[in-house]
Design a protein around this motif. Structure first.
Motif, PDB file in Angstrom:
ATOM      1  N   CYS A 111       0.848  -1.193   0.000  1.00  7.10           N
ATOM      2  CA  CYS A 111       0.000   0.000   0.000  1.00  7.10           C
ATOM      3  C   CYS A 111       0.883   1.243   0.000  1.00  7.10           C
ATOM      4  O   CYS A 111       1.743   1.394   0.869  1.00  7.10           O
ATOM      5  CB  CYS A 111      -0.903  -0.003   1.234  1.00  7.10           C
ATOM      6  N   PRO A 112       0.696   2.162  -0.938  1.00 12.71           N
ATOM      7  CA  PRO A 112       1.552   3.353  -0.980  1.00 12.71           C
ATOM      8  C   PRO A 112       1.440   4.220   0.267  1.00 12.71           C
ATOM      9  O   PRO A 112       2.410   4.886   0.652  1.00 12.71           O
ATOM     10  CB  PRO A 112       1.073   4.099  -2.235  1.00 12.71           C
ATOM     11  N   PHE A 113       0.279   4.205   0.910  1.00  9.18           N
ATOM     12  CA  PHE A 113       0.096   5.020   2.111  1.00  9.18           C
ATOM     13  C   PHE A 113       0.797   4.402   3.318  1.00  9.18           C
ATOM     14  O   PHE A 113       1.425   5.114   4.111  1.00  9.18           O
ATOM     15  CB  PHE A 113      -1.396   5.212   2.386  1.00  9.18           C
ATOM     16  N   ILE A 114       0.708   3.099   3.466  1.00  3.21           N
ATOM     17  CA  ILE A 114       1.428   2.423   4.543  1.00  3.21           C
ATOM     18  C   ILE A 114       2.934   2.537   4.313  1.00  3.21           C
ATOM     19  O   ILE A 114       3.708   2.780   5.256  1.00  3.21           O
ATOM     20  CB  ILE A 114       1.003   0.944   4.643  1.00  3.21           C
ATOM     21  N   ASN A 115       3.356   2.389   3.066  1.00  5.40           N
ATOM     22  CA  ASN A 115       4.772   2.539   2.734  1.00  5.40           C
ATOM     23  C   ASN A 115       5.277   3.932   3.115  1.00  5.40           C
ATOM     24  O   ASN A 115       6.346   4.085   3.710  1.00  5.40           O
ATOM     25  CB  ASN A 115       5.004   2.299   1.248  1.00  5.40           C
ATOM     26  N   ALA A 116       4.496   4.949   2.761  1.00  5.63           N
ATOM     27  CA  ALA A 116       4.891   6.324   3.064  1.00  5.63           C
ATOM     28  C   ALA A 116       4.913   6.576   4.568  1.00  5.63           C
ATOM     29  O   ALA A 116       5.815   7.241   5.080  1.00  5.63           O
ATOM     30  CB  ALA A 116       3.955   7.307   2.370  1.00  5.63           C
ATOM     31  N   ALA A 117       3.922   6.035   5.271  1.00  2.87           N
ATOM     32  CA  ALA A 117       3.865   6.221   6.723  1.00  2.87           C
ATOM     33  C   ALA A 117       5.097   5.638   7.403  1.00  2.87           C
ATOM     34  O   ALA A 117       5.606   6.201   8.379  1.00  2.87           O
ATOM     35  CB  ALA A 117       2.597   5.585   7.282  1.00  2.87           C
ATOM     36  N   SER A 118       5.587   4.514   6.875  1.00  6.62           N
ATOM     37  CA  SER A 118       6.770   3.886   7.468  1.00  6.62           C
ATOM     38  C   SER A 118       8.023   4.741   7.276  1.00  6.62           C
ATOM     39  O   SER A 118       8.986   4.622   8.035  1.00  6.62           O
ATOM     40  CB  SER A 118       6.988   2.491   6.868  1.00  6.62           C
ATOM     41  N   GLU A 119       8.007   5.615   6.263  1.00 10.82           N
ATOM     42  CA  GLU A 119       9.164   6.475   6.000  1.00 10.82           C
ATOM     43  C   GLU A 119       9.067   7.821   6.721  1.00 10.82           C
ATOM     44  O   GLU A 119      10.043   8.583   6.766  1.00 10.82           O
ATOM     45  CB  GLU A 119       9.319   6.710   4.497  1.00 10.82           C
ATOM     46  N   PHE A 120       7.891   8.111   7.254  1.00 11.67           N
ATOM     47  CA  PHE A 120       7.680   9.385   7.951  1.00 11.67           C
ATOM     48  C   PHE A 120       7.078   9.106   9.328  1.00 11.67           C
ATOM     49  O   PHE A 120       5.872   9.217   9.525  1.00 11.67           O
ATOM     50  CB  PHE A 120       6.766  10.301   7.123  1.00 11.67           C
ATOM     51  N   PRO A 121       7.917   8.724  10.288  1.00 10.33           N
ATOM     52  CA  PRO A 121       7.408   8.305  11.601  1.00 10.33           C
ATOM     53  C   PRO A 121       6.827   9.438  12.445  1.00 10.33           C
ATOM     54  O   PRO A 121       6.047   9.172  13.367  1.00 10.33           O
ATOM     55  CB  PRO A 121       8.642   7.705  12.272  1.00 10.33           C
ATOM     56  N   ASP A 122       7.187  10.691  12.157  1.00  7.26           N
ATOM     57  CA  ASP A 122       6.688  11.816  12.938  1.00  7.26           C
ATOM     58  C   ASP A 122       5.214  12.062  12.603  1.00  7.26           C
ATOM     59  O   ASP A 122       4.874  12.431  11.477  1.00  7.26           O
ATOM     60  CB  ASP A 122       7.514  13.064  12.634  1.00  7.26           C
ATOM     61  N   GLU A 123       4.345  11.877  13.582  1.00  2.00           N
ATOM     62  CA  GLU A 123       2.908  12.035  13.341  1.00  2.00           C
ATOM     63  C   GLU A 123       2.517  13.461  12.997  1.00  2.00           C
ATOM     64  O   GLU A 123       1.427  13.706  12.483  1.00  2.00           O
ATOM     65  CB  GLU A 123       2.121  11.562  14.565  1.00  2.00           C
ATOM     66  N   LEU A 124       3.391  14.434  13.287  1.00  2.00           N
ATOM     67  CA  LEU A 124       3.111  15.834  12.975  1.00  2.00           C
ATOM     68  C   LEU A 124       3.587  16.230  11.581  1.00  2.00           C
ATOM     69  O   LEU A 124       3.349  17.353  11.140  1.00  2.00           O
ATOM     70  CB  LEU A 124       3.760  16.747  14.022  1.00  2.00           C
ATOM     71  N   ASP A 125       4.258  15.305  10.899  1.00  2.52           N
ATOM     72  CA  ASP A 125       4.724  15.595   9.547  1.00  2.52           C
ATOM     73  C   ASP A 125       3.518  15.778   8.617  1.00  2.52           C
ATOM     74  O   ASP A 125       2.538  15.044   8.719  1.00  2.52           O
ATOM     75  CB  ASP A 125       5.599  14.439   9.038  1.00  2.52           C
ATOM     76  N   PRO A 126       3.558  16.768   7.720  1.00  2.09           N
ATOM     77  CA  PRO A 126       2.435  16.986   6.793  1.00  2.09           C
ATOM     78  C   PRO A 126       2.074  15.751   5.972  1.00  2.09           C
ATOM     79  O   PRO A 126       0.901  15.559   5.640  1.00  2.09           O
ATOM     80  CB  PRO A 126       2.943  18.121   5.892  1.00  2.09           C
ATOM     81  N   VAL A 127       3.062  14.932   5.639  1.00  4.22           N
ATOM     82  CA  VAL A 127       2.781  13.701   4.890  1.00  4.22           C
ATOM     83  C   VAL A 127       1.877  12.789   5.704  1.00  4.22           C
ATOM     84  O   VAL A 127       0.915  12.207   5.183  1.00  4.22           O
ATOM     85  CB  VAL A 127       4.090  12.979   4.509  1.00  4.22           C
ATOM     86  N   ARG A 128       2.164  12.657   6.998  1.00  5.08           N
ATOM     87  CA  ARG A 128       1.320  11.829   7.859  1.00  5.08           C
ATOM     88  C   ARG A 128      -0.086  12.406   7.963  1.00  5.08           C
ATOM     89  O   ARG A 128      -1.071  11.657   8.107  1.00  5.08           O
ATOM     90  CB  ARG A 128       1.954  11.697   9.247  1.00  5.08           C
ATOM     91  N   GLY A 129      -0.199  13.729   7.886  1.00  5.86           N
ATOM     92  CA  GLY A 129      -1.522  14.346   7.912  1.00  5.86           C
ATOM     93  C   GLY A 129      -2.359  13.931   6.718  1.00  5.86           C
ATOM     94  O   GLY A 129      -3.552  13.608   6.856  1.00  5.86           O
TER      95      GLY A 129
END
Length: 204
Positions: A111-129
């Protein structure tokens, strides 16, 4: 007399910008977001460095556009399923079939979203948003289908189905895609049967 057009038309994005985003989409998904540098993006997009920075300003901006585009693509796909199926059950079955087809694809990388989440562990990162809002929307979409299907607990069932989808996509990429697909199909079938049984009981 010349007619006056009252409808505003959005300008089409520049071809170079589209090409950069398409290149990023392919590379970020296949290789990983952090593993792909700006120089590679520029080279494989066949644009100049000036053109890249003119359209995106930074790799961070491109990453946000990439993950946002993935959400828009998913939303458009699910909207199309709704409009090309006759009822909620058929829509859900078509969605399950589409997920299974993705897993079976030779280019599947999870899943591209799960993959991206694993690369951006900071929950405050805009990508995680963006990822969080996408997942909230996706779960809500499933809950709406299940409610229309007559499931007695559509929210809980949507969470269960979303978790099964996540597990199938991650498990299929990391392990056995056949076993992961079969397990996901069983969960989806049971969720539909629960809704059907509740509808029969309600009308009895």
């Amino acid at each position: 007399m010349t007619a006056i057009t009252t409808t505003l038309e959005m300008p089409r994005p520049a071809a170079a910008k589209v090409r950069i985003l398409e290149t990023a989409t392919e590379l970020f998904y296949r290789v990983g977001i952090h593993a792909v540098g700006v120089d590679r993006l520029i080279g494989e997009s066949a644009v100049t460095k000036a053109t890249f920075y003119k359209h995106f300003g930074s790799k961070d901006r491109l990453i946000l556009d990439y993950i946002t585009a993935q959400h828009v693509r998913t939303r458009e796909h699910l909207d199309e399923l709704v409009h090309t199926t006759r009822d909620a059950e058929q829509t859900l079955n078509a969605l399950v079939s589409a997920i299974l087809a993705d897993i079976a694809s030779p280019t599947f990388r999870g899943c591209p979203f799960i993959n991206a989440a694993s690369e951006f562990p900071d929950e405050l990162d805009p990508v995680r948003g963006v990822i969080s809002r996408h997942r909230d929307w996706y779960t809500g979409f499933l809950a709406g289908l299940l409610q229309n299907l007559g499931h007695p607990m559509p929210g809980d069932a949507a969470d269960e189905l979303m978790l099964a989808r996540d597990g199938a996509m991650s498990g299929a990429y990391a392990g056995d895609p056949i076993a992961a697909s079969a397990a996901f199909a069983r969960v989806a079938e049971r969720v539909v049967l629960d809704a059907t049984a509740a509808k029969v009981e309600h009308t009895a």
